[in-house]
Structures are given as C-alpha cells and as structure tokens.
Design a protein around this motif. Structure first.
Motif, PDB file in Angstrom:
ATOM      1  N   ALA A  94       0.814  -1.209   0.000  1.00 16.99           N
ATOM      2  CA  ALA A  94       0.000   0.000   0.000  1.00 16.99           C
ATOM      3  C   ALA A  94       0.852   1.266   0.000  1.00 16.99           C
ATOM      4  O   ALA A  94       0.337   2.354  -0.173  1.00 16.99           O
ATOM      5  CB  ALA A  94      -0.919   0.014   1.226  1.00 16.99           C
ATOM      6  N   ASN A  95       2.149   1.115   0.190  1.00 20.06           N
ATOM      7  CA  ASN A  95       3.047   2.266   0.276  1.00 20.06           C
ATOM      8  C   ASN A  95       2.569   3.302   1.283  1.00 20.06           C
ATOM      9  O   ASN A  95       2.369   4.475   0.968  1.00 20.06           O
ATOM     10  CB  ASN A  95       3.241   2.921  -1.098  1.00 20.06           C
ATOM     11  CG  ASN A  95       4.344   3.975  -1.077  1.00 20.06           C
ATOM     12  OD1 ASN A  95       5.241   3.933  -0.240  1.00 20.06           O
ATOM     13  ND2 ASN A  95       4.279   4.934  -1.981  1.00 20.06           N
ATOM     14  N   ASN A  96       2.319   2.843   2.493  1.00 20.16           N
ATOM     15  CA  ASN A  96       2.057   3.810   3.545  1.00 20.16           C
ATOM     16  C   ASN A  96       2.624   3.309   4.864  1.00 20.16           C
ATOM     17  O   ASN A  96       3.014   2.150   4.999  1.00 20.16           O
ATOM     18  CB  ASN A  96       0.565   4.140   3.656  1.00 20.16           C
ATOM     19  CG  ASN A  96      -0.275   2.964   4.063  1.00 20.16           C
ATOM     20  OD1 ASN A  96      -0.046   2.343   5.102  1.00 20.16           O
ATOM     21  ND2 ASN A  96      -1.276   2.639   3.262  1.00 20.16           N
ATOM     22  N   LEU A  97       2.711   4.219   5.804  1.00 19.15           N
ATOM     23  CA  LEU A  97       3.286   3.928   7.112  1.00 19.15           C
ATOM     24  C   LEU A  97       2.175   3.710   8.122  1.00 19.15           C
ATOM     25  O   LEU A  97       1.149   4.400   8.097  1.00 19.15           O
ATOM     26  CB  LEU A  97       4.169   5.089   7.575  1.00 19.15           C
ATOM     27  CG  LEU A  97       5.330   5.477   6.680  1.00 19.15           C
ATOM     28  CD1 LEU A  97       6.080   6.654   7.281  1.00 19.15           C
ATOM     29  CD2 LEU A  97       6.266   4.302   6.477  1.00 19.15           C
TER      30      LEU A  97
END
Lengths: 109, 114
Positions: A94-97
């Motif tokens: 998801a390319n998130n933190l």
C-alpha cells in the motif's frame, strides 16, 4: 492485520541511565520497521530502520522475530533524547506507514 | 537539507466551512502523502498520491476529502464541510521512492474546527 504496539505512553529516565522503548508488531509477512522521532517543535524524522542495523545518536533497535519485537535502546540517555518516539511499520503493498501510538521519553537531568 | 513546507501552520475554521491545506513537497520526489494526528491519538494515513492520481487511501479519506497537485510544486488537501472531529494535526510527506524510510515530513498544519 498489521499492527505495531507501543505499551508505554510515557517514559522517564535519568540522564546517563539506559533506556528502552518497547515496540511489538503483528504482521503476517516480513515486516519493515522503523523508529521515527519528533523533537519538541520539530517535524517527524526517521531515526533508524531495521534493515540497516545501524546506530543513530547512540540508539539501536534489533528485530526479534521470535518475540515480534523491535525495541529501541540506548545505553546512556542524554537530555537531548527527550522527544516523542514512534515505532512504525511500512506497508509495501500500500506504500504507507502504520504508526504506533508513540512513547514520550523524558530524560531527567 | 531539502524540506517539505506546509502552510498555514495553524488554521481555525468554522464547522461546515471548506479548508485547503497546502504543501510543497521536495522537488525531485515522486510520491506524496497526507497523514493526520488527532490530539492524543496516533498518526494515521489518509492518502498517497503518485503520477497525478491517488494511489492509496484509507477509510478515513471519504468524499469529504480531496487532494490535488494543481501545479508542479504544490500538493493540497481539501476538506469540504468541516466537522468538529476533523480538528487534528495534518502532516504532508513526500518520498522519492516506495521505501518506508525515505519519507520526509512537513512540520504540519494544526486545524481547529470550531
């Protein structure tokens, strides 16, 4: 589901004492974990990442897959270490933190 | 060292009004993000943006929210019809690639809805 848990909201230690900020994770795959720090009146910034196995400002963090932990440690705390520390996992797909709730460290002079 | 710049640093708005939060990412970064932190709670992901479109969004990012990159430098978050519970610190971030440790965060905009 991916989770990081920081059980301590507040942690106070005396200058020169060892410090350990706890982080546990739950993740089905191979986690990518970080510690981010926010000093007073400053922006969030990366402190260290598990894949680099480096020491930044005297801090280290080892990924323990058996205990699913990524605790942040420093042998001798300094006053300038007082800050908010976040354990963070990275969701590559998801390319998130995903942030933990954070631990506010206060180093007492 | 390059910085992500956010304006304003503090915005007060009346419930029901629209607000636009502005961000200038680092110039050679390709990925842009908005996160928010309600007082006393964790930092939460809102949306990521790449190649002029939303690449991911969380369940928080509903129709009330929108993002835009109106020109080559700015990245904005628009909140329509603000609610009291939208009061939070909003962080913009950018990165050059899809690496968790490569984020650069802005200093945040504190939004207060009254």
């Amino acid at each position: 589901a991916q989770r990081v848990t920081q059980p301590e909201k507040l942690l106070s230690v005396f200058k020169g004492a060892p410090v350990e900020l706890k982080c546990n994770y739950s993740y089905s795959g191979s986690p990518e974990l970080f510690w981010y720090v926010q000093y007073s009146r400053q922006r969030l910034q990366l402190l260290l990442r598990h894949i680099s196995r480096e020491s930044i400002k005297g801090f280290t963090a080892d990924l323990n897959k058996g205990e699913t932990s990524f605790h942040l440690k420093k042998p001798f705390a300094q006053e300038e270490d007082s800050a908010m520390y976040y354990c963070v996992s990275y969701r590559a797909g998801a390319n998130n933190l995903f942030f933990g709730t954070g631990t506010r460290l206060t180093v007492i002079p | 060292e390059p910085e992500v710049t956010q304006t304003p640093s503090h915005q007060v708005t009346q419930m029901g009004q629209e607000v636009i939060l502005r961000c200038v990412p680092i110039s050679n970064h390709l990925y842009f993000y908005w996160y928010r932190q309600i007082l006393g709670q964790k930092v939460e992901f809102l949306v990521s943006f790449y190649n002029n479109e939303i690449s991911e969004k969380s369940e928080i990012f509903d129709d009330q929210f929108s993002v835009e990159r109106p020109d080559g430098s700015n990245f904005t978050l628009k909140i329509r019809s603000t609610k009291l519970e939208d009061s939070a610190m909003y962080f913009c971030a950018s990165s050059s690639d899809r690496v968790g440790g490569g984020y650069t965060f802005g200093s945040g905009t504190r939004l207060t809805v009254v």
